[in-house]
Design a protein around this motif. Structure first.
Motif, PDB file in Angstrom:
ATOM      1  N   THR A  18       0.814  -1.240   0.000  1.00  0.00           N
ATOM      2  CA  THR A  18       0.000   0.000   0.000  1.00  0.00           C
ATOM      3  C   THR A  18       0.838   1.276   0.000  1.00  0.00           C
ATOM      4  OG1 THR A  18      -0.164   0.187   2.416  1.00  0.00           O
ATOM      5  CG2 THR A  18      -1.837  -1.173   1.301  1.00  0.00           C
ATOM      6  N   TYR A  47       4.120   5.133   5.889  1.00  0.00           N
ATOM      7  CA  TYR A  47       3.296   5.331   4.684  1.00  0.00           C
ATOM      8  C   TYR A  47       2.175   6.349   4.886  1.00  0.00           C
ATOM      9  CZ  TYR A  47       5.436   0.863   3.189  1.00  0.00           C
ATOM     10  OH  TYR A  47       6.311  -0.148   2.865  1.00  0.00           O
ATOM     11  N   LYS A  72       4.688  -1.527  10.194  1.00  0.00           N
ATOM     12  CA  LYS A  72       6.125  -1.455  10.478  1.00  0.00           C
ATOM     13  C   LYS A  72       6.446  -0.209  11.283  1.00  0.00           C
ATOM     14  CE  LYS A  72       6.630  -3.023   5.691  1.00  0.00           C
ATOM     15  NZ  LYS A  72       5.663  -2.156   4.977  1.00  0.00           N
ATOM     16  N   HIS A 105      11.097  -1.576  10.402  1.00  0.00           N
ATOM     17  CA  HIS A 105      11.075  -1.239   8.966  1.00  0.00           C
ATOM     18  C   HIS A 105      12.484  -1.252   8.331  1.00  0.00           C
ATOM     19  CE1 HIS A 105       8.494   1.234   5.935  1.00  0.00           C
ATOM     20  NE2 HIS A 105       9.346   0.469   5.302  1.00  0.00           N
ATOM     21  N   TRP A 106      13.429  -0.613   9.014  1.00  0.00           N
ATOM     22  CA  TRP A 106      14.827  -0.598   8.550  1.00  0.00           C
ATOM     23  C   TRP A 106      15.721  -0.692   9.791  1.00  0.00           C
ATOM     24  CZ3 TRP A 106      16.815  -0.159   3.547  1.00  0.00           C
ATOM     25  CH2 TRP A 106      15.888   0.127   2.532  1.00  0.00           C
ATOM     26  N   ASN A 136      14.471  -5.392   5.705  1.00  0.00           N
ATOM     27  CA  ASN A 136      15.735  -4.837   5.213  1.00  0.00           C
ATOM     28  C   ASN A 136      16.919  -5.246   6.087  1.00  0.00           C
ATOM     29  OD1 ASN A 136      14.785  -3.198   2.889  1.00  0.00           O
ATOM     30  ND2 ASN A 136      13.619  -2.129   4.481  1.00  0.00           N
ATOM     31  N   GLN A 157      11.219  -8.823   5.596  1.00  0.00           N
ATOM     32  CA  GLN A 157      10.674  -8.243   4.355  1.00  0.00           C
ATOM     33  C   GLN A 157      11.795  -7.505   3.643  1.00  0.00           C
ATOM     34  OE1 GLN A 157       7.764  -4.633   3.208  1.00  0.00           O
ATOM     35  NE2 GLN A 157       6.692  -6.201   4.395  1.00  0.00           N
ATOM     36  N   PRO A 185       8.039  -6.662  -5.617  1.00  0.00           N
ATOM     37  CA  PRO A 185       8.153  -7.991  -6.239  1.00  0.00           C
ATOM     38  C   PRO A 185       8.096  -7.926  -7.756  1.00  0.00           C
ATOM     39  CG  PRO A 185       5.939  -7.684  -5.348  1.00  0.00           C
ATOM     40  CD  PRO A 185       6.770  -6.506  -4.882  1.00  0.00           C
ATOM     41  N   LEU A 186       7.518  -6.840  -8.280  1.00  0.00           N
ATOM     42  CA  LEU A 186       7.436  -6.695  -9.741  1.00  0.00           C
ATOM     43  C   LEU A 186       8.609  -5.860 -10.258  1.00  0.00           C
ATOM     44  CD1 LEU A 186       3.599  -5.927  -9.976  1.00  0.00           C
ATOM     45  CD2 LEU A 186       4.743  -8.093 -10.521  1.00  0.00           C
ATOM     46  N   ALA A 210       3.504  -9.803 -15.405  1.00  0.00           N
ATOM     47  CA  ALA A 210       3.407  -9.620 -13.939  1.00  0.00           C
ATOM     48  C   ALA A 210       3.014 -10.937 -13.271  1.00  0.00           C
ATOM     49  CB  ALA A 210       2.383  -8.529 -13.615  1.00  0.00           C
ATOM     50  N   PRO A 227       2.749  -7.223  -4.026  1.00  0.00           N
ATOM     51  CA  PRO A 227       2.683  -6.233  -5.105  1.00  0.00           C
ATOM     52  C   PRO A 227       1.670  -5.121  -4.795  1.00  0.00           C
ATOM     53  CG  PRO A 227       1.429  -8.198  -5.692  1.00  0.00           C
ATOM     54  CD  PRO A 227       2.154  -8.510  -4.410  1.00  0.00           C
ATOM     55  N   ARG A 228       1.979  -3.937  -5.302  1.00  0.00           N
ATOM     56  CA  ARG A 228       1.029  -2.818  -5.195  1.00  0.00           C
ATOM     57  C   ARG A 228       0.441  -2.561  -6.572  1.00  0.00           C
ATOM     58  NH1 ARG A 228       2.117   2.510  -6.631  1.00  0.00           N
ATOM     59  NH2 ARG A 228       4.298   1.906  -6.820  1.00  0.00           N
ATOM     60  N   ARG A 231      -4.516   0.071 -10.431  1.00  0.00           N
ATOM     61  CA  ARG A 231      -5.505  -0.335 -11.443  1.00  0.00           C
ATOM     62  C   ARG A 231      -6.224  -1.585 -10.990  1.00  0.00           C
ATOM     63  NH1 ARG A 231      -3.358  -0.062 -17.536  1.00  0.00           N
ATOM     64  NH2 ARG A 231      -1.922   1.668 -17.249  1.00  0.00           N
ATOM     65  N   TRP A 234      -5.322  -4.834 -12.594  1.00  0.00           N
ATOM     66  CA  TRP A 234      -4.034  -5.390 -12.161  1.00  0.00           C
ATOM     67  C   TRP A 234      -4.155  -6.021 -10.768  1.00  0.00           C
ATOM     68  CZ3 TRP A 234      -0.304  -0.981 -14.137  1.00  0.00           C
ATOM     69  CH2 TRP A 234      -0.187  -1.110 -15.524  1.00  0.00           C
TER      70      TRP A 234
HETATM   71  P1  NAP Z   1       5.948  -3.209  -7.113  1.00  0.00           P
HETATM   72  O1  NAP Z   1       4.819  -3.848  -6.394  1.00  0.00           O
HETATM   73  O2  NAP Z   1       7.061  -4.037  -7.604  1.00  0.00           O
HETATM   74  O3  NAP Z   1       5.409  -2.408  -8.376  1.00  0.00           O
HETATM   75  C1  NAP Z   1       4.331  -1.555  -8.323  1.00  0.00           C
HETATM   76  C2  NAP Z   1       4.130  -0.979  -9.724  1.00  0.00           C
HETATM   77  O4  NAP Z   1       3.782  -2.041 -10.627  1.00  0.00           O
HETATM   78  C3  NAP Z   1       3.012   0.048  -9.791  1.00  0.00           C
HETATM   79  O5  NAP Z   1       3.452   1.083 -10.651  1.00  0.00           O
HETATM   80  C4  NAP Z   1       1.845  -0.724 -10.410  1.00  0.00           C
HETATM   81  O6  NAP Z   1       1.032   0.088 -11.206  1.00  0.00           O
HETATM   82  C5  NAP Z   1       2.576  -1.724 -11.296  1.00  0.00           C
HETATM   83  N1  NAP Z   1       1.786  -2.967 -11.433  1.00  0.00           N
HETATM   84  C6  NAP Z   1       1.127  -3.641 -10.459  1.00  0.00           C
HETATM   85  N2  NAP Z   1       0.517  -4.732 -10.965  1.00  0.00           N
HETATM   86  C7  NAP Z   1       0.787  -4.753 -12.282  1.00  0.00           C
HETATM   87  C8  NAP Z   1       0.408  -5.627 -13.341  1.00  0.00           C
HETATM   88  N3  NAP Z   1      -0.333  -6.719 -13.113  1.00  0.00           N
HETATM   89  N4  NAP Z   1       0.848  -5.333 -14.604  1.00  0.00           N
HETATM   90  C9  NAP Z   1       1.611  -4.256 -14.834  1.00  0.00           C
HETATM   91  N5  NAP Z   1       2.003  -3.384 -13.857  1.00  0.00           N
HETATM   92  C10 NAP Z   1       1.598  -3.629 -12.602  1.00  0.00           C
HETATM   93  O7  NAP Z   1       6.622  -2.036  -6.209  1.00  0.00           O
HETATM   94  P2  NAP Z   1       6.314  -1.337  -4.798  1.00  0.00           P
HETATM   95  O8  NAP Z   1       4.963  -0.743  -4.706  1.00  0.00           O
HETATM   96  O9  NAP Z   1       7.455  -0.441  -4.516  1.00  0.00           O
HETATM   97  O10 NAP Z   1       6.410  -2.532  -3.758  1.00  0.00           O
HETATM   98  C11 NAP Z   1       5.260  -3.212  -3.266  1.00  0.00           C
HETATM   99  C12 NAP Z   1       5.020  -2.938  -1.801  1.00  0.00           C
HETATM  100  O11 NAP Z   1       6.149  -3.337  -1.016  1.00  0.00           O
HETATM  101  C13 NAP Z   1       4.846  -1.455  -1.416  1.00  0.00           C
HETATM  102  O12 NAP Z   1       3.597  -0.953  -1.785  1.00  0.00           O
HETATM  103  C14 NAP Z   1       5.061  -1.537   0.085  1.00  0.00           C
HETATM  104  O13 NAP Z   1       3.893  -2.025   0.734  1.00  0.00           O
HETATM  105  C15 NAP Z   1       6.196  -2.556   0.176  1.00  0.00           C
HETATM  106  N6  NAP Z   1       7.552  -1.927   0.271  1.00  0.00           N
HETATM  107  C16 NAP Z   1       8.280  -2.126   1.421  1.00  0.00           C
HETATM  108  C17 NAP Z   1       9.535  -1.552   1.560  1.00  0.00           C
HETATM  109  C18 NAP Z   1      10.305  -1.780   2.829  1.00  0.00           C
HETATM  110  O14 NAP Z   1      11.309  -1.072   3.046  1.00  0.00           O
HETATM  111  N7  NAP Z   1       9.925  -2.718   3.670  1.00  0.00           N
HETATM  112  C19 NAP Z   1      10.090  -0.779   0.520  1.00  0.00           C
HETATM  113  C20 NAP Z   1       9.343  -0.623  -0.650  1.00  0.00           C
HETATM  114  C21 NAP Z   1       8.087  -1.207  -0.771  1.00  0.00           C
HETATM  115  P3  NAP Z   1      -0.238   0.987 -10.706  1.00  0.00           P
HETATM  116  O15 NAP Z   1       0.046   1.342  -9.255  1.00  0.00           O
HETATM  117  O16 NAP Z   1      -0.233   2.120 -11.632  1.00  0.00           O
HETATM  118  O17 NAP Z   1      -1.472   0.170 -10.805  1.00  0.00           O
END
Ligand code: NAP
Length: 281
Positions: A18, A47, A72, A105-106, A136, A157, A185-186, A210, A227-228, A231, A234
């Motif tokens: 989120t 967040y 976190k 968190h970190w 981390n 995480q 993850p993406l 994805a 994943p976030r 859409r 998605w």
């Molecule tokens: P991510 O999940 O790898 O990628 C998100 C991006 O991928 C968004 O731009 C999304 O688009 C797009 N997307 C999602 N599903 C898709 C699909 N089926 N096809 C094509 N594109 C797609 O990256 P993230 O948001 O950075 O990481 C996920 C979560 O991890 C975060 O939201 C957070 O909760 C957590 N996180 C934790 C830490 C930590 O330090 N612990 C750091 C970073 C992130 P749209 O949003 O435009 O739909």
């Protein structure tokens, strides 16, 4: 939703990330995700959306205990006393009596880990968190945290996608009976989705890139991905992963992409002075 069973916790293998979602849009997406079958939500004090995430859970009418909620504690709040206060404030914002998983968190090299882990255990003992873990943490620090904790840690995480080698962290998590929860993850999409190893499997299984990347994640032992997506199509796509399987050759071909060792999130300047990521395997 499938779960991984780790040190007494059942964690749904796909969660909704989120980060960056705020306010009404966040509550609406959380409720929508729950209606699609998501049962795991990932938020953090940092967040600034815990209130919206809690509202989303209530709007959804899904029983609270059916949803696995992770939050976190910011690295600036992990000293004893601060950590317990941060957990209490998170619960107030979420409108919940307990979270399923509370993570540091970190790491913060300026705060002794022993005190933080003790505080994390006291949050668990008081019932404010059902399970505890870290985020981390490179393997050396993870080993220290595992050793210091009275209660078993259930997750680390970390950033993980096909372009990043996390072989060592994954092995350390498994050796400690913990889940490795993959953030980004993406790999935020983009170039990764164009890679032939992903594209070939996508064509073969009639799935999107994805879905191939997420399937590759959840097919690994003790792996959870969060994943976030904003859409709605998605959001739906990202949990539709359980009607196909990647062959061992496909798993190996995607895993080979880790040689790029591309990282999206580095340590901040404070951590960089004394911490190092694990080197590739
Ligand atoms: P991510 O999940 O790898 O990628 C998100 C991006 O991928 C968004 O731009 C999304 O688009 C797009 N997307 C999602 N599903 C898709 C699909 N089926 N096809 C094509 N594109 C797609 O990256 P993230 O948001 O950075 O990481 C996920 C979560 O991890 C975060 O939201 C957070 O909760 C957590 N996180 C934790 C830490 C930590 O330090 N612990 C750091 C970073 C992130 P749209 O949003 O435009 O739909």
């Amino acid at each position: 939703m499938h779960n991984v069973m780790v040190n007494g916790a059942a964690i749904p293998v796909i969660g909704l990330g989120t980060w960056t979602l705020k306010g009404e849009l966040c509550s609406e997406l959380v409720a929508h995700a729950l209606s699609l079958g998501y049962r795991h939500l990932d938020t953090a004090a940092y967040y600034e959306n815990e209130t919206a995430v809690g509202e989303g859970v209530r709007f959804s009418n899904i029983p609270r205990d059916d949803v696995f909620v992770t939050t976190k504690v910011q690295y600036t709040d992990i000293a004893p006393g601060d950590l317990e206060r941060s957990a209490e404030e998170s619960l107030k914002r979420l409108g919940l009596d307990t979270v399923d998983l509370l993570l540091i968190h970190w790491p913060n090299p300026e705060v002794p880990l022993a005190g933080s882990i003790k505080a994390l255990n006291s949050v668990r003992n008081s019932g404010m968190a059902r399970h505890i873990g870290v985020s981390n943490f490179p393997t050396g620090m993870l080993a220290e945290a595992v050793h210091l904790s009275d209660a078993p840690l259930v997750a680390n995480q970390v950033e993980y996608h096909p372009y990043l080698d996390q072989t060592k962290v994954h092995a350390a998590c498994r050796a400690a009976g913990m889940a490795m929860v993959a953030y980004c993850p993406l790999g935020r999409g983009g170039a990764l989705f164009e890679d032939a190893a992903i594209g070939d499997s996508a064509k073969r299984h009639d799935k999107s890139p994805a879905q191939i990347v997420l399937r590759w994640q959840v097919q690994q032992e003790g792996l959870v991905a969060i994943p976030r997506a904003e859409r709605k199509e998605w959001l739906a796509e990202n949990i539709d992963l359980f009607d196909f399987e990647l062959s061992s050759e496909e798993m190996v071909a995607i895993s080979r992409l880790r040689s790029r060792n591309y990282r999206i999130h580095d340590f901040g300047s404070l951590q960089r002075r004394s911490l190092q990521w694990d080197t590739p395997a």
